[in-house]
Design an enzyme around this catalytic site. Structure first.
Site, PDB file in Angstrom:
ATOM      1  N   VAL A  84      15.668   8.564-127.456  1.00 21.97           N
ATOM      2  CA  VAL A  84      16.998   8.948-126.984  1.00 21.97           C
ATOM      3  C   VAL A  84      17.404  10.250-127.656  1.00 21.97           C
ATOM      4  O   VAL A  84      17.421  10.331-128.887  1.00 21.97           O
ATOM      5  CB  VAL A  84      18.041   7.847-127.302  1.00 21.97           C
ATOM      6  CG1 VAL A  84      19.425   8.252-126.810  1.00 21.97           C
ATOM      7  CG2 VAL A  84      17.623   6.516-126.671  1.00 21.97           C
ATOM      8  N   PRO A  85      17.683  11.269-126.889  1.00 25.82           N
ATOM      9  CA  PRO A  85      18.081  12.543-127.507  1.00 25.82           C
ATOM     10  C   PRO A  85      19.485  12.457-128.091  1.00 25.82           C
ATOM     11  O   PRO A  85      20.182  11.461-127.886  1.00 25.82           O
ATOM     12  CB  PRO A  85      18.031  13.523-126.338  1.00 25.82           C
ATOM     13  CG  PRO A  85      18.267  12.693-125.139  1.00 25.82           C
ATOM     14  CD  PRO A  85      17.694  11.339-125.426  1.00 25.82           C
ATOM     15  N   LYS A 125      18.305   3.405-128.361  1.00 22.13           N
ATOM     16  CA  LYS A 125      17.599   4.046-129.467  1.00 22.13           C
ATOM     17  C   LYS A 125      17.121   2.983-130.460  1.00 22.13           C
ATOM     18  O   LYS A 125      15.967   3.002-130.890  1.00 22.13           O
ATOM     19  CB  LYS A 125      18.528   5.051-130.160  1.00 22.13           C
ATOM     20  CG  LYS A 125      17.797   5.916-131.159  1.00 22.13           C
ATOM     21  CD  LYS A 125      18.594   7.126-131.538  1.00 22.13           C
ATOM     22  CE  LYS A 125      17.716   8.045-132.376  1.00 22.13           C
ATOM     23  NZ  LYS A 125      18.324   9.328-132.579  1.00 22.13           N
ATOM     24  N   GLY A 160      14.092   1.157-129.456  1.00 15.05           N
ATOM     25  CA  GLY A 160      12.827   1.864-129.550  1.00 15.05           C
ATOM     26  C   GLY A 160      12.599   2.885-128.448  1.00 15.05           C
ATOM     27  O   GLY A 160      11.525   3.465-128.356  1.00 15.05           O
ATOM     28  N   SER A 178      21.773  14.685-127.314  1.00 15.88           N
ATOM     29  CA  SER A 178      22.614  15.043-126.178  1.00 15.88           C
ATOM     30  C   SER A 178      21.704  15.325-124.993  1.00 15.88           C
ATOM     31  O   SER A 178      20.482  15.428-125.162  1.00 15.88           O
ATOM     32  CB  SER A 178      23.468  16.274-126.490  1.00 15.88           C
ATOM     33  OG  SER A 178      22.771  17.447-126.155  1.00 15.88           O
ATOM     34  N   HIS A 235      31.363   7.984-109.710  1.00 17.68           N
ATOM     35  CA  HIS A 235      30.731   6.736-109.308  1.00 17.68           C
ATOM     36  C   HIS A 235      31.620   5.522-109.514  1.00 17.68           C
ATOM     37  O   HIS A 235      32.361   5.435-110.475  1.00 17.68           O
ATOM     38  CB  HIS A 235      29.442   6.521-110.095  1.00 17.68           C
ATOM     39  CG  HIS A 235      28.365   7.457-109.664  1.00 17.68           C
ATOM     40  ND1 HIS A 235      27.319   7.799-110.466  1.00 17.68           N
ATOM     41  CD2 HIS A 235      28.196   8.143-108.522  1.00 17.68           C
ATOM     42  CE1 HIS A 235      26.541   8.656-109.813  1.00 17.68           C
ATOM     43  NE2 HIS A 235      27.050   8.868-108.643  1.00 17.68           N
TER      44      HIS A 235
END
Lengths: 630, 424
Positions: free
Chosen positions: A314-315, A308, A311, A317, A288
């Protein structure tokens, strides 16, 4: 280096229902004649059980008329016009334009669409729109409170309602991802290529997608994450959001701010891809244009961290992205804030004929069979022989006629014979009926083909028909086992002239050189000369009566063609079959067309005027009055 | 397609070429500059550029990296003989710039300009338009004097001629220069807009008499503007970033990428790494690489790459062979397994069975080497005809006696990373 100042600019106010840009009532103009994308949109409508098709008119600058497509198993017509102006006038209810214009024309067409009162949203599919131009479009959209999706995107999808172009792939994938009905999760992604995966992940871990938008990979997407997420926030049918961001750019920080400031209260599961950029030694260009991590702020790691901290869920990975979505969704359901939306059985999707054929699940008797040539595949083939070989091995005209008329690899003598026939019959001067007709037609200003046909139409029992006729007459008696003397007598008693016998000038003492050449050639090369021999015996009897009743050139060709067929392996019955279907005329037509076309071109280049037959050449014998019927 | 850096040489040449069109005749830029590449015959240069022998010179590399002074890569106040010597000593030599080592191949020579003040100007694109940055304290790391920088935002629909640029210059701008600078900025901005620049920084430029001379220029063009501006750009090429010396295999893949309509990318990060990826799609390939790194295997990650845009069977075959060749050249010194991840998301319209055919052809060719190198293969893919594609892969595992684990869209996209690398 210059500093990047972070600004959160005002987003569009989401008023009453303003938060919906596409749903089951959306009517769209498709710019660009993208037949498959249009059909895919209609197929999606159909499995969503939409009442009416989403595509109402197509803009195609090079053609207008009607475009036929499927609506389920039925066929419908969609109007096609040349300008957007006509399209929007014809369908003012269409407030969405799917723009398939190329990167060159994406700007002017999108600009026109944004400036069209009735259009509210433009999806720009093209990749490679100059950044300056996109920025100009964004400015217009902002001023007019309109939406741009893209450029450089597959588009987006409103589950159970509206699909932009090719979004979400094949129908079976759409059903597998439950997109044929509304769920409660909305996502926004930069990448269009990953939207299928998002649909899949969301379908597997929640009650499905409500809406998904791929904003496109450019540095300046026409609409940004935050703009769509504010819409999602305002929409009570959406219970949670998924954000898939990317390394490069700072647009994700607007979402961070919005979550922090509690302008977004719904749960957001977020991930920015490109965390691997840190392991690359020097700049590696990802797919991109926007994915170019200049400053630290633009790295995926920094964005994930900021999201994260604000709030968002967010993992650690992408591998836990599915778990995170599932957790948030389960929490929503357990807390009683959301009742899962039940699954809906989609209607049966009609399978496209070519797809089904490829899968081997259908068959159909063919209406046509062809056994002589095949234009499909790498190379054109005549009866199995590649055209390149025909040239390489010098098959010549006779060889090709052998392939296409007889489906045989003819021996050299037969190829040469055929070529001789063509040369011999090519012309016989301007005075004969056919040539004369061609000349008259040509002089009347008719085109080459009409003039040619006018000449060819004279070929028959009287003109040029002797070739065909002689083959017919001689083989009939020969194959029946009759003596030549019987043939002469029998024909006489029936008062029928033997075709191929007799000449105006030539005689036994003044033989036709053309006949001599052909007879000698046959005697030398043909394995079989039975018809010729028979005809020559007949000639002996007829010339005994009158000197000029010789076997003429037409007769000679006729009987030799029969002998050639015998020589290349056909039985007498098969030869008769060929004679009956008119093969001898075929030789004559082929050859003589050369001459007719010559005469036609000759007349055209001479600029000959219209021909009018002189009065003095016509004897007028009109009666004084018509016969009265009693 | 993106913003792409151009050589300083081309940036300055373009400025000189269109100077009167954008800046008029009140002040000029003589545009004396010569580019030296490995093929240049240095001794012939003065024939074309007389000033080389008449003036003192400055020489520096022109390969898209900055801070050349800091790295001792500027030769100033030199005679042509000195400049020549300096270039010859460095041409085609590996040089370390920051953390990156690359080969020096391009240099520019310009007249050495004695001067007093150094000024800073830059134009940067943003969503609303462009921002012009200007300072009277150029020639240094501009971040360190950021307070002296004036910012002028020009929105996309604004006409710079209607903006009073002069009043927006920093307060410490010398009175005598104000008009000249505002005219220069206006011209520069129009030049930038009309030629589809996306970034332009001149740090510094100097004023000598009636001339404005850019001493150091950095520029990026928006390459999607090609169809609008290519005529003005001239036959410009976009050089690869410094330090990215491609390996033979990377060159090969790049060549195939450029020749075909499909997209094929390959970057080798660590040829001794045990984890190799062969992933479909730009986004998908980034995610797989991310996950390998995020799960703590960055030292084992061997490559980055992707194939997309419906490559033909032949192309996929060549691409797969290149990767298989690289990964099976040596065994792991500790005898451990190597992993090949044939990954991808759910394709929109690419026929999965068709692309997998090319990969299976390559796998067959490398049967023995794969076994010798102790390679384990994991496959995950969805999209049109994926069932058939996965079946082909499963059957191949049995046929070759190589472990191939195969998954479809029902398995989370990156789970095979975990499976291979011993997570969940």
């Amino acid at each position: 280096m210059t500093k990047t100042k972070q600004k959160t600019k005002p987003t569009k106010k989401a008023g009453k229902k303003d938060y919906i840009i596409m749903d089951k009532n959306t009517k769209a103009i498709v710019f660009g004649f993208q037949q498959r994308a249009i059909q895919r949109m209609l197929d999606f409508d159909y499995i969503c059980r939409r009442e009416e098709p989403s595509v109402v008119v197509i803009v195609n600058p090079t053609r207008d008329g009607m475009h036929k497509c499927f609506w389920g198993t039925k066929e419908i017509l969609i109007p096609m016009v040349r300008t957007l102006k006509e399209a929007s006038k014809m369908h003012p209810e269409a407030d969405f334009m799917v723009n398939f214009a190329s990167f060159r024309s994406a700007y002017p067409t999108s600009k026109e669409a944004l400036e069209t009162k009735t259009i509210r949203t433009v999806a720009i599919i093209a990749e490679g729109v100059p950044e300056q131009r996109t920025k100009e479009l964004i400015k217009i959209a902002n001023e007019k409170n309109k939406w741009i999706i893209g450029p450089a995107t597959v588009g987006g999808i409103a589950a159970g309602g509206f699909r932009i172009g090719n979004t979400a792939g094949m129908l079976d994938n759409i059903v597998a991802s439950k997109l044929h009905r509304q769920g409660s999760v909305a996502y926004v992604s930069k990448s269009g290529g990953l939207s299928n995966e998002l649909n899949n992940i969301i379908a597997m871990n929640t009650d499905g997608v409500f809406e998904g938008v791929a904003i496109g990979g450019d540095r300046y997407p026409g609409s940004t994450f935050i703009q769509h997420m504010m819409r999602y926030e305002a929409n009570p049918d959406i219970k949670m959001m998924v954000l898939l961001g990317e390394v490069g750019g700072i647009d994700e920080y607007e979402v961070v701010e919005a979550i922090k400031k509690r302008r977004i209260k719904k749960p957001v599961v977020a991930w920015c891809i490109g965390t691997c950029s840190k392991v690359f030694p020097a700049e590696v260009q990802f797919g991109h244009a926007g994915a170019r991590a200049g400053a630290d702020l633009e790295t995926a790691d920094a964005k994930n961290k900021a999201l994260k901290e604000a709030g968002a869920y967010v993992p650690t990975s992408f591998d836990d992205f599915d778990d995170q979505i599932k957790k948030v969704y389960t929490k929503l359901v357990k807390s009683g804030k959301h009742k899962p939306i039940p699954d809906v059985e989609p209607p049966i999707i009609p399978l496209d004929y070519d797809v089904a054929l490829k899968q081997g699940v259908i068959r159909r008797p063919a209406n046509f069979i062809s056994t002589i040539s095949d234009d499909r595949g790498e190379e054109l083939r005549y009866c199995g022989v590649k055209i390149s070989r025909i040239f390489k091995d010098k098959w010549g005209l006779g060889g090709v006629i052998g392939l296409l008329w007889f489906k045989k690899d003819l021996p050299m003598w037969a190829r040469e014979f055929i070529e001789r026939v063509v040369l011999l019959t090519a012309d016989h001067g301007p005075a004969v009926s056919g040539a004369h007709n061609s000349i008259i037609a040509s002089r009347a200003g008719k085109d080459l083909i009409s003039s040619l046909v006018s000449g060819l139409l004279t070929i028959g029992p009287r003109f040029g028909g002797a070739v065909q006729g002689s083959a017919d007459h001689f083989t009939k008696y020969l194959y029946a086992g009759e003596e030549p003397s019987f043939m002469v007598k029998d024909m006489k008693s029936k008062n029928v002239n033997i075709q191929g016998i007799g000449h105006r000038i030539k005689s036994v003492t003044n033989p036709d050189v053309r006949v001599t050449i052909m007879v000698d050639f046959a005697k030398k090369n043909f394995p079989v000369t039975e018809t010729l021999d028979y005809a020559l015996q007949v000639e002996k009897l007829t010339t005994a009566k009158r000197n000029n009743l010789i076997l003429n050139v037409d007769g000679c060709i006729g009987v030799l063609c029969c002998d050639m067929l015998r020589g290349i392996g056909y039985t007498r019955d098969e030869v008769r079959e060929f004679v009956d279907l008119g093969i001898l005329n075929a030789f004559f037509v082929l050859g003589r067309s050369i001459g007719f076309m010559g005469h036609i071109m000759d007349q055209k280049r001479l600029k000959s005027r219209l021909y009018r037959h002189p009065w003095d050449d016509i004897e007028y014998m009109m009666p004084d009055k018509p016969e009265k019927i009693k | 397609m993106a913003q792409r850096g151009i050589r300083e040489y081309y940036g300055k040449k373009m400025l000189a070429k269109y100077w009167t069109e954008y800046f008029g005749k009140d002040f000029k830029y003589p545009g004396k500059i010569a580019l030296v590449d490995p093929k240049t015959k240095l001794d012939d240069l003065p024939k074309k550029y007389k000033w080389l022998k008449e003036e003192k010179l400055v020489v520096k590399p022109d390969q898209l990296f900055g801070k050349r002074g800091k790295h001792g890569l500027i030769k100033a106040d030199a005679s042509f003989a000195e400049a020549k010597k300096w270039i010859k000593e460095r041409m085609n030599k590996d040089t370390k710039v920051g953390k990156v080592t690359g080969t020096l191949t391009h240099f520019i020579i310009e007249p050495f300009v004695p001067h007093e003040g150094e000024f800073y100007v830059a134009i940067k694109s943003n969503r609303e338009g462009d921002t012009i940055y200007f300072s009277n304290h150029g020639g240094v790391d501009i971040e360190s004097v950021w307070k002296t920088v004036a910012e002028i935002q020009i929105n996309v629909d604004q006409d710079i001629d209607k903006i009073n640029v002069e009043s927006k210059l920093p307060k410490d701008t010398p009175k005598a220069n104000k008009k000249m600078f505002s005219e220069f900025i206006k011209g520069l901005y129009k030049f930038y807009r009309e030629l589809n620049y996306a970034y332009l920084e001149i740090n510094p430029f100097v004023v000598t008499g009636k001339d404005i001379i850019p001493l150091d220029l950095v520029a990026r063009l928006d390459d999607t503007g090609h169809f609008e501006s290519s005529e003005k750009w001239g036959g410009i090429t976009f050089p690869a970033p410094f330090g990215r010396k491609l390996s033979k295999e990377e060159e090969y893949i790049k060549m195939m990428d450029e020749k075909s309509g499909a997209s094929l990318k390959l970057t080798i990060l660590n040829p001794k790494g045990r984890v190799w990826t062969m992933v479909a799609g730009g986004g998908g390939s980034v995610i797989y690489t991310d996950t390998i790194v995020d799960l703590g295997y960055r030292d084992e990650l061997a490559n980055y790459g992707e194939y997309s845009g419906n490559p033909t069977t032949d192309l996929t075959y060549e691409y797969a062979k290149t990767i298989l060749d690289l990964m099976t050249r040596e065994k792991d010194p500790k005898g451990r397994e190597k992993y090949l991840l044939v990954g991808g998301g759910i394709a929109n319209f690419t026929d999965v069975a068709k692309t997998f055919t090319g990969i299976t052809m390559a796998l067959r060719d490398y049967k023995k080497k794969l076994k010798d190198a102790n390679v384990k293969i994991y496959v995950r893919r969805g999209g049109p005809n994926y069932q058939e594609g996965l079946r082909i892969m499963k059957d191949l595992g049995k046929e070759l006696g190589i472990p191939i684990d195969v998954y479809g869209p029902e398995t989370h996209m990156t789970r095979i990373v975990n499976m291979a690398l011993g997570g969940k």
